[in-house]
Every structure is written in C-alpha cells, then in structure tokens.
Design an enzyme around this catalytic site. Structure first.
Site, mmCIF file in Angstrom:
data_model
loop_
_atom_site.group_PDB
_atom_site.id
_atom_site.type_symbol
_atom_site.label_atom_id
_atom_site.label_comp_id
_atom_site.label_asym_id
_atom_site.label_seq_id
_atom_site.Cartn_x
_atom_site.Cartn_y
_atom_site.Cartn_z
ATOM 1 N N LYS A 144 13.618 -56.756 -43.076
ATOM 2 C CA LYS A 144 15.053 -56.609 -42.887
ATOM 3 C C LYS A 144 15.817 -56.334 -44.176
ATOM 4 O O LYS A 144 16.803 -55.601 -44.178
ATOM 5 C CB LYS A 144 15.610 -57.842 -42.185
ATOM 6 C CG LYS A 144 15.119 -57.972 -40.745
ATOM 7 C CD LYS A 144 15.710 -59.186 -40.054
ATOM 8 C CE LYS A 144 15.171 -59.307 -38.641
ATOM 9 N NZ LYS A 144 15.693 -60.487 -37.934
ATOM 10 N N GLY A 186 13.855 -62.088 -33.016
ATOM 11 C CA GLY A 186 13.876 -62.915 -31.822
ATOM 12 C C GLY A 186 14.590 -64.232 -32.016
ATOM 13 O O GLY A 186 14.410 -65.162 -31.224
ATOM 14 N N GLY A 187 15.412 -64.325 -33.091
ATOM 15 C CA GLY A 187 16.156 -65.556 -33.320
ATOM 16 C C GLY A 187 15.397 -66.624 -34.076
ATOM 17 O O GLY A 187 15.963 -67.664 -34.407
ATOM 18 N N HIS A 230 26.702 -56.856 -29.101
ATOM 19 C CA HIS A 230 25.433 -56.325 -29.608
ATOM 20 C C HIS A 230 25.254 -54.945 -28.982
ATOM 21 O O HIS A 230 25.050 -54.822 -27.783
ATOM 22 C CB HIS A 230 24.287 -57.255 -29.221
ATOM 23 C CG HIS A 230 22.968 -56.881 -29.811
ATOM 24 N ND1 HIS A 230 22.160 -57.789 -30.446
ATOM 25 C CD2 HIS A 230 22.307 -55.712 -29.874
ATOM 26 C CE1 HIS A 230 21.065 -57.188 -30.863
ATOM 27 N NE2 HIS A 230 21.136 -55.916 -30.514
ATOM 28 N N HIS A 246 19.157 -66.059 -28.185
ATOM 29 C CA HIS A 246 18.927 -64.832 -28.957
ATOM 30 C C HIS A 246 17.997 -63.852 -28.251
ATOM 31 O O HIS A 246 17.558 -62.874 -28.859
ATOM 32 C CB HIS A 246 18.384 -65.152 -30.356
ATOM 33 C CG HIS A 246 19.239 -66.085 -31.145
ATOM 34 N ND1 HIS A 246 20.481 -65.727 -31.620
ATOM 35 C CD2 HIS A 246 19.045 -67.379 -31.519
ATOM 36 C CE1 HIS A 246 21.016 -66.749 -32.275
ATOM 37 N NE2 HIS A 246 20.169 -67.758 -32.224
ATOM 38 N N ARG A 258 9.857 -49.247 -32.066
ATOM 39 C CA ARG A 258 9.029 -49.239 -30.856
ATOM 40 C C ARG A 258 9.912 -48.886 -29.671
ATOM 41 O O ARG A 258 11.131 -48.758 -29.802
ATOM 42 C CB ARG A 258 8.411 -50.619 -30.623
ATOM 43 C CG ARG A 258 9.450 -51.744 -30.586
ATOM 44 C CD ARG A 258 8.850 -53.085 -30.252
ATOM 45 N NE ARG A 258 9.750 -54.193 -30.482
ATOM 46 C CZ ARG A 258 10.718 -54.585 -29.684
ATOM 47 N NH1 ARG A 258 10.938 -53.928 -28.566
ATOM 48 N NH2 ARG A 258 11.470 -55.625 -29.976
#
Length: 643
Positions: free
Chosen positions: A117, A161-162, A205, A232, A288
């Site tokens: 990230k 995924g949080g 989002h 999330h 993906r």
C-alpha cells in the site's frame, strides 16, 4: 480464444462461474479441490479435477507447490486464480509461468507495484491521483499523527480486509492502537509494518473497474459503489454509484486509468477510492477480478472473464473507451451462511432455491444437498439484479430476496432484507457506516412464528403420511380423524374434511386449507382461498419453514414422549408417537424382556426415521401397531412394564 484448457485455482461460486465461462468458449475446465471440497459443486462441474490437500486446511488453496503439481499433471495451458487465496500473489504468478502455463491476471511486476500500500500511494502521487494525507515512515508515528490531526487511521502496509487496521480518535489511545495493528498485521500477513492516514469520517467507498491489454491500452468500465460493509467486508455493491454526477464520474474514472497506466498494469483490476462530498482519495488497487464484477458486466454489457482470457492470450482489447457505455442500474448482494451475529454457519444445505425472472442473476457455488464447510469463506452465492433505473432495481431486489429460499445453515437473508427495505438505501444514501448508523447489524428481536408458517408446517406433517393403496382399507385420514400436532411453543389442531382439504386451527383461529402440492421439500396450498407456498424441511427436533425469504423454526418435543404410570417396581411406560407417522420397523414382540435403551421400533415421520427405545428394563406388554401401520400423533406405540 487460443487456450484449450484452463486450471481454476479457487473454489466456490467464482470457480463455478469460471467453469461455465469455459463451457461457453469451448475450453476444458480443470478444478482443484481440498478434502473438505471433495463433493463440492465446482468439482462436479469441471471437466477434470485434482486433489490438492487434506481437510480442514484452508491452506490447501494456498499451497503453491501442490497447485503447480496440478498444473503439470493436467497440462493446463492457463491458470485463473479467481479472487482471494493466491489471486494477488506475484510469487504464484511467477510459479505458474515457470510451470509453462499462462497467468490470467496482471504481470507479477505490476502486482508487486500495487500490492504494497505504501508503494501504491507513491504511484498514485506520481500519477497525480489524490491521496489521503498520511505518513508511511517507520518512526515518529505519534508526532506525525499529531501533525495529520485526529482522528487517524492506523493501517497495515501489506494485505487488506480490515486486518491490521485501527481507527484512533484520541491521542491517548494511539500507542496501544499502533501496537495492536502491528501484532494483527504480523499474524495475518507476516509483515507488521503500518502507516498512518487521515480518517475520512463517514465516507463512501467507490471503486473503478479497469482493464488493460499487453499492447498498453487501458480502459475504465465505470465505477461501483461498495459502501455498505460489515467489519470492513463488502455486503452490497452497485453500479453506477448514486453519488456521482457526470463530471465527478469522469474525474474519478480518469484518475483510475492514470494510476493503472503508471503501474504498467494489464488484465482486470480495481482502483478503490474514498469519497467525501466532492473529494475523492486513492485507497488501494486490487490486482484481480473482484467479487462484485457482475454489476459492471450488467451495466456495460461486457463479459469481464471473456476479456481477461482474451487479454491473457495476447489479444488487444476489442473496443475503445468511447465504446464503453453505461446502461441502467445493477445491485449485488452477497448471500452468506451465517447467523444473526455474523458468525459462519455450516452444515447440510437442505433446500436452496434461487429467484428467477427478468433482470435477475444468481452466481452460486452450492446446490441443495451440498455440505457447507466451515473451513472457508461463508459465501453461498451472489444475487445480482438489473433494471433500467435504480428505483426499479431496488424494487426488483426486494422481490428477489423474498423469493430466495435457504434451509439448513442460517443465512444473512434477514439482514439483506432489512437493508433493501430501508428508506435510506432506497434514496441511495449509503456510507461505510450505514449498518451501524441504522443499527441494521444488530440481531433483531425474536419474532413469533407466523400463523401461516404454523399452518403450512402442520399440513406438511399430515401430507407426509402415505395414503393406503387399498381403497377399502381405513386410510390415514380416516384413522387420523382430528389430530393434534404439538411444537414447543405452538399447538395446532387438524381435521381432515376432504380428499385434499383440512381444517387447521392455529392460534385459536380455524382456517380451511386445500393442499395443492407437497413434495421435494415444498408445499403449495390455499389457506382460506388465499395462495401460500413455502419450503419445508423436518429434522428429528424441528421443522424449518422458508416463507417469503424468511426462515422460521418450529421446535418439536424430544421424541419419544414418555407417560410414566408411576415410580417404583411394576410401573409401566407408554411410549407415544410425537407426530403422525408410519411404523417402518418393529424389533420386539409382546411378552419379550428388554433392556434399558434397547431399540423397540422405528417410526417414520416427515421423511425422518425416529427410533423408539426402552426407557428402562422390563417386559413389552403392548404393541398396538404392526410394521406399515399408519399412526396418529399421540398414539401409544409401545407399553413397557418395568421389571
């Protein structure tokens, strides 16, 4: 298409969707499966299937060595990773290429570039894509948090995924939040590094679907709104976003293309953003195919899997950006096997009926009769609806949810129904705090079983008794007469009044019930001339009724019921039928001595065999019914005199 065979390194509904795409294109589909998935739907549908590991390890689908062995054994020309598991693993992509197969996904170098990230944010800045103010250094975290200003978000540098994420609203909580995020990130991803971001409060989002070819062409396929999330994890996705006007849509989609081009990206991917008012910020890129890709397919008319395979085969994209157009609205809801608290719920899928009709699509990974394992993600299927406009899509979604039928494991259908029915959802006013703001995630108060469900369950119990082939014999209805069916919280009286008609009294009110059909776990009837239909599954201790998308449970007293004549030597026990049924086996005779717990006979009711055993040692004094006898509920089956 230049591939003759495709190995699918995944399971569940995405594997099924890919197998069906292979059928359309004349490609041989090759599945892999763990022991837990030995009877899974994706294994049954594939042209070939190879085992990759023992149950219950989810790691089977993460074992690069075993997957490479399957590629080599099968001779697969290409490999599609689906999503989850190894779908974003550059290491696996390189291993696939080393095994001589084509990777259906982005180049490993692009996956490396966008998968971490902090590096992804650097790419975004170089591409002039707005990023959330933050800090990605390894020290001075507390000082930088004060500079950014609370609230801040502590996030794992690797993964998603949080996991490894903490929201911090007060400086006093910051140090412990960082430690907790680092521990969780290390455990989940093997990398405990974290970075800071300004917390954008109550955002939307929004993500943009992109696809690129090996010739350097990159297109966007417009955006999806994925704001409604639980812990999330996305629950509802739709396209297009109701929050974007044409100008903002153009800006955010062009930003996604700039980012993908900066990353030298090819194949399908998703650039995710947080949207606050008119401002949007780069969040991350998923290298993906996404779970929610069907909504994009429905509003663009493009098949993303077909495009992925064409691009992987070296073909250029078959269209230009100007040829990609939006039409209508599509909404997807993820159907999970989980309880009201959101915990996974496995077991036998007794009934699984999906809605049908114009504008309704179901991507399912299970069928009725399948075992839902607890080893993997609990998603059973995805319900996707489309319509010319969003209000029509919302109405279609509500209808489709009411037509869904799941019996066996618990499901999140009640939660999805509450979301679809909420006025804020209808207005398109969704943010990442939607479920919390409207308290929709909280388990609802237990509602009483509707009278209609009680009536249908009782009618099904009566109908489960076979009719006599001898027209002169005392048939089951004459034998039954007035029958009482007891559940833990309900008592239902039934009286046979015609060939297919009953009088059923539930909650003190009598209704005329005409049974139109009963079989294969479904009942259709007229209740006081009004049509009613439900799915019915009976077990030894309960009856499950699926009615308009809701599952209701009527619990039965533990069979067999025992009436004690009195304590002490010589007392008799009368073992009674808990419901109408058929005696299918008698294992003792009158006058025979029996031991405590010895099996005496077997009763079949609601297609379930129920054993009747001796409650104590003694002598069989009475056996009123022979094998094949039809018995009403409450009838004495065996009398055992205590020795």
């Amino acid at each position: 298409m230049s591939f003759d065979s495709l190995l699918i390194a995944n399971r569940g509904e995405i594997a099924v969707r890919l197998i069906r795409s292979c059928r359309e294109l004349g490609i041989k589909s090759i599945a892999v499966y763990s022991e837990a998935d030995e009877r899974a739907m994706h294994r049954r549908l594939a042209d070939e299937a190879y085992p990759i590991g023992p149950a219950p390890a989810p790691e089977s689908y993460l074992n690069v060595g075993r997957l490479v062995e399957a590629i080599e054994r099968s001779g697969a020309e290409a490999v599609h990773p689906g999503y989850g598991f190894l779908s974003e693993s550059a290491e696996f992509a390189r291993a696939v290429a080393s095994a001589g197969a084509v990777w259906v996904g982005p180049p490993p170098e692009a996956m490396d570039a966008v998968g971490y990230k902090v590096r992804a944010k650097e790419l975004a800045r170089r591409a002039d894509v707005p990023t959330i103010p933050g800090y990605d250094g390894e020290d001075r975290l507390a000082e930088e948090a004060r500079r950014i200003g609370f609230p801040v978000l502590v996030k794992a540098s690797a993964g998603g995924g949080g996991r490894g994420m903490r929201a911090v609203t007060r400086e006093a909580d910051f140090v412990e939040a960082v430690r907790g995020a680092q521990r969780e990130a290390e455990a989940a991803f093997g990398d405990g590094s974290v970075f800071l971001e300004k917390l954008v409060e109550d955002p939307r989002h929004v993500e943009v679907q992109v696809i690129g070819d090996e010739q350097g062409n990159i297109l966007h396929l417009f955006e999806r709104e994925c704001s409604i999330q639980r812990r999330h994890q996305k629950v509802v996705e739709e396209a297009p976003s109701p929050a974007l006007d044409p100008g903002l849509r153009e800006s955010i989609c062009e930003a996604a293309v700039r980012f993908a081009r900066e990353a030298a990206y090819a194949n399908a991917g998703t650039v995710e953003f947080l949207l606050g008012g008119e401002d949007f910020y780069f969040l991350e890129m998923n290298a993906r195919l996404q779970v929610e890709h069907p909504v994009t397919e429905l509003v663009t008319g493009l098949d993303l899997v077909h495009l992925q395979l064409a691009v992987a085969a070296g073909q250029p994209l078959p269209l230009t950006q100007d040829e990609v157009t939006l039409r209508g609205s599509a909404i997807e809801m993820r159907i999970y096997a989980e309880d009201d608290a959101g915990m996974p719920s496995g077991g036998l899928l007794e009934a699984f009926s999906v809605p049908e009709g114009a504008g309704i699509r179901n991507d399912a990974g299970f069928e009725a009769g399948d075992e839902v394992p607890l080893n993997y993600d609990a998603m059973l299927a995805k319900l996707i609806v489309s319509a010319p406009d969003r209000p029509s899509a919302v109405r279609r979604l509500r209808r489709a949810l009411a037509d869904y039928e799941i019996l066996g494991p618990s499901s999140n259908l009640p939660l999805l129904g509450r979301i679809a029915a909420h006025p804020a959802f209808e207005r398109g006013e969704t943010t990442t705090s939607f479920l919390e703001e409207y308290r929709l995630s909280e388990p609802p108060q237990v509602q009483p079983v509707p009278r209609e469900a009680q009536i249908l369950a009782s009618a099904a119990e009566i109908c489960s008794i076979p009719t006599s082939p001898d027209p002169f014999a005392a048939g089951p209805w004459r034998l039954l007469g007035a029958t009482t069916i007891d559940y833990e919280d309900h008592r239902v009286e039934t009286v046979r009044v015609g060939s297919d008609t009953l009088r059923i009294t539930a909650e003190g009110e009598e209704s005329s019930v005409e049974v139109l059909h009963y079989g294969d776990g479904r009942i259709r009837a007229l209740i006081d001339e009004e049509p009613a239909e439900a799915g019915i599954v009976a077990t030894a201790d309960r009856v499950l009724v699926s009615l308009r998308g809701e599952t209701h449970t009527l619990r039965k007293p533990a069979p067999p019921a025992v009436d004690e004549a009195g304590p002490g030597t010589g007392a008799a026990a009368n073992l009674t039928a808990p419901m109408p049924g058929t005696v299918v086996k008698v294992l003792v005779e009158e006058g025979q001595e029996v031991e405590e717990g010895q099996l005496l006979l077997v009763l079949e009711a609601m297609k379930m065999e129920q054993p009747v055993s001796a409650p104590h040692a003694g002598v069989v004094r009475s056996l009123p019914f022979e094998e094949g006898s039809l018995v009403p509920g409450g009838a004495v089956l065996v009398e055992v005199q205590e020795a």
